[in-house]
Enzyme design. Structure first.
Site, short mmCIF file in Angstrom:
data_model
loop_
_atom_site.label_atom_id
_atom_site.label_comp_id
_atom_site.label_asym_id
_atom_site.label_seq_id
_atom_site.Cartn_x
_atom_site.Cartn_y
_atom_site.Cartn_z
N LYS A 48 -3.67 -10.77 -6.66
CA LYS A 48 -4.96 -10.93 -5.97
C LYS A 48 -6.03 -10.05 -6.61
CE LYS A 48 -5.81 -8.59 -2.30
NZ LYS A 48 -6.01 -7.91 -1.03
N LYS B 108 0.82 -1.22 0.00
CA LYS B 108 0.00 0.00 0.00
C LYS B 108 0.85 1.25 0.00
CE LYS B 108 -4.46 -1.55 1.64
NZ LYS B 108 -5.59 -1.34 2.54
N LYS C 113 -10.31 -4.64 -5.12
CA LYS C 113 -11.24 -3.58 -5.53
C LYS C 113 -10.50 -2.31 -5.93
CE LYS C 113 -12.05 -3.51 -0.62
NZ LYS C 113 -12.92 -4.14 0.35
P1 TYM Z 1 -10.62 -6.25 3.31
O1 TYM Z 1 -11.71 -5.26 3.48
O2 TYM Z 1 -9.51 -5.93 2.38
O3 TYM Z 1 -11.22 -7.64 2.89
C1 TYM Z 1 -12.29 -8.27 3.59
C2 TYM Z 1 -12.11 -9.78 3.57
O4 TYM Z 1 -12.06 -10.24 2.21
C3 TYM Z 1 -10.91 -11.05 2.02
N1 TYM Z 1 -10.42 -10.86 0.63
C4 TYM Z 1 -10.23 -11.85 -0.23
N2 TYM Z 1 -10.41 -13.19 -0.13
C5 TYM Z 1 -10.13 -13.95 -1.21
N3 TYM Z 1 -9.70 -13.43 -2.40
C6 TYM Z 1 -9.51 -12.10 -2.56
N4 TYM Z 1 -9.09 -11.61 -3.72
C7 TYM Z 1 -9.79 -11.25 -1.44
N5 TYM Z 1 -9.72 -9.91 -1.24
C8 TYM Z 1 -10.11 -9.69 0.04
C9 TYM Z 1 -9.90 -10.53 3.03
O5 TYM Z 1 -8.91 -11.50 3.32
C10 TYM Z 1 -10.80 -10.23 4.21
O6 TYM Z 1 -11.01 -11.39 4.99
N6 TYM Z 1 -7.99 -5.40 7.47
C11 TYM Z 1 -9.13 -6.10 6.91
C12 TYM Z 1 -10.43 -5.78 7.60
C13 TYM Z 1 -10.38 -5.99 9.06
C14 TYM Z 1 -10.42 -7.22 9.75
C15 TYM Z 1 -10.37 -6.89 11.13
C16 TYM Z 1 -10.52 -8.55 9.32
C17 TYM Z 1 -10.31 -5.00 9.99
N7 TYM Z 1 -10.31 -5.53 11.24
C18 TYM Z 1 -10.39 -7.89 12.11
C19 TYM Z 1 -10.55 -9.55 10.31
C20 TYM Z 1 -10.48 -9.22 11.66
C21 TYM Z 1 -9.26 -5.74 5.45
O7 TYM Z 1 -8.80 -4.72 5.01
O8 TYM Z 1 -10.02 -6.62 4.74
#
Ligand code: TYM
Length: 332
Positions: free
Chosen positions: A197, A115, A200
């Site tokens: 990956k 990032k 979005k």
């Molecule tokens: P975020 O918002 O980027 O993504 C949310 C969830 O989606 C999963 N994910 C994917 N899984 C498979 N293939 C992909 N291409 C893909 N892109 C995203 C992510 O692994 C995630 O599970 N930091 C976290 C949000 C968060 C969080 C937490 C998660 C904040 N606090 C506490 C778990 C526990 C995030 O940015 O996810």
């Protein structure tokens, strides 16, 4: 005696577009796990501001993401579902845990490296400390399990390290939580570059498919998906990463095994295979889209759900925060 129900926490950033990667890697499992776990889910809007957000967009995206997750099957009656910024304990514990996390540990986080390269004009301290906020999110709820996609695994490992460190210094305080990473779908890849990956934030709009994309868009994006010069639908993620990714998506959506998919598309060529996935994904999300369209109009209902979520989340998380503050020696 009956065993107490197992608990689970997870969260997602409300940054506009929620992709089928988010769905198959995380949301689908959250919905399914609601039957067996006491679940707590958050929209991680505090995480979202590590990248600059226009105020009107942040608000709109947060409400839309809340409605979309309900439309996907998060049950606000059964599970606790709240907006992170409405529960003060998260930023409070995050600050405290910042002081128990090493600079070197955060420097090794691959998401920070990615990032900060991408947003080189805004490498703010929040972007660097972001994993600690995630650690706090999880530890506040003393949960058994955190269902996530593969890209969050490193942050889960940090959560365990920080919890163990704190427990060692002050005695048993935090539950050591396990990651739940699905076997299939934990890393859905970009449709344009299967070495990366699906994200979005990818500027190439054909690289990702959003749950709310129209049927036409979905079909078009799958048609344009990068594959290889062969024509055989066969799973081999090294030699055929594009086709293997499409097979993974199709398998997640239908529950079919790779063997079954290979047989189903034996000898038909990539064109027909891509068409079938496009149709399948569009049909799968059509009912979610219509539920979303209903829910997003009902602001009163949404507000009732997220207010209730925030109230209950505060009650649970404040118990952990109070214990932490007492142990550290803050005047009570
Ligand atoms: P975020 O918002 O980027 O993504 C949310 C969830 O989606 C999963 N994910 C994917 N899984 C498979 N293939 C992909 N291409 C893909 N892109 C995203 C992510 O692994 C995630 O599970 N930091 C976290 C949000 C968060 C969080 C937490 C998660 C904040 N606090 C506490 C778990 C526990 C995030 O940015 O996810």
């Amino acid at each position: 005696m009956e065993e107490p129900a197992k608990t689970l926490f997870s969260a997602i950033q409300p940054s506009g577009i929620i992709t089928i990667g988010n769905y198959f890697g995380a949301i689908k499992n959250w919905v399914e796990l609601q039957d067996d776990y006491n679940c707590m889910f958050a929209l991680a809007d505090l995480h979202a501001i590590t990248v600059f957000q226009r105020p009107e967009n942040l608000k709109k995206n947060t409400l839309e993401a809340y409605a979309l997750l309900l439309a996907c099957g998060i049950d606000a009656e059964k599970s606790l579902f709240f907006i992170q910024s409405q529960v003060n304990t998260h930023s409070q514990l995050a600050w405290i845990l910042d002081c128990y996390t090493q600079f070197g540990e955060l420097s090794r986080m691959t998401q920070f490296k990615d990032k900060s390269t991408k947003h080189s004009d805004n490498i703010n301290c929040g972007l660097f400390a972001y994993p600690v906020l995630m650690v706090a999110d999880i530890l506040l709820y003393q949960v058994d399990m955190v269902p996530i996609g593969l890209d969050q695994k490193q942050h889960l490992e940090l959560t365990r390290t920080v919890a163990e460190r704190f427990n060692f210094l002050y005695g048993e305080t935090f539950k050591i939580t396990e990651a739940y990473i699905p076997k299939n779908g934990s890393k859905i890849m970009s449709l344009q570059d299967p070495g990366r990956k699906m994200s979005k934030s990818d500027e190439n709009l054909n690289a990702w498919v959003a749950i709310l994309d129209s049927k036409d868009e979905i079909i078009k994006k799958f048609k344009r998906a990068v594959t290889d010069s062969d024509s055989c639908v066969r799973y081999d993620d090294k030699a055929k990463p594009g086709i293997s990714n499409l097979m993974t998506i199709y398998s997640c959506a239908t529950g079919k095994s790779f063997d079954e998919i290979e047989k189903e598309f034996d000898g038909v060529g990539y064109g027909k295979f891509k068409e079938a996935i496009g149709e399948c994904i569009a049909d799968k999300f059509a009912p979610v889209q219509s539920r979303f369209n209903e829910l997003i109009k009902d602001k009163e209902y949404l507000e009732k759900c997220y207010r209730k979520g925030a109230k209950e989340a505060f009650e649970i998380s404040n118990r952990t925060l109070n214990e932490v503050m007492k142990k550290i020696g803050f005047v009570q």
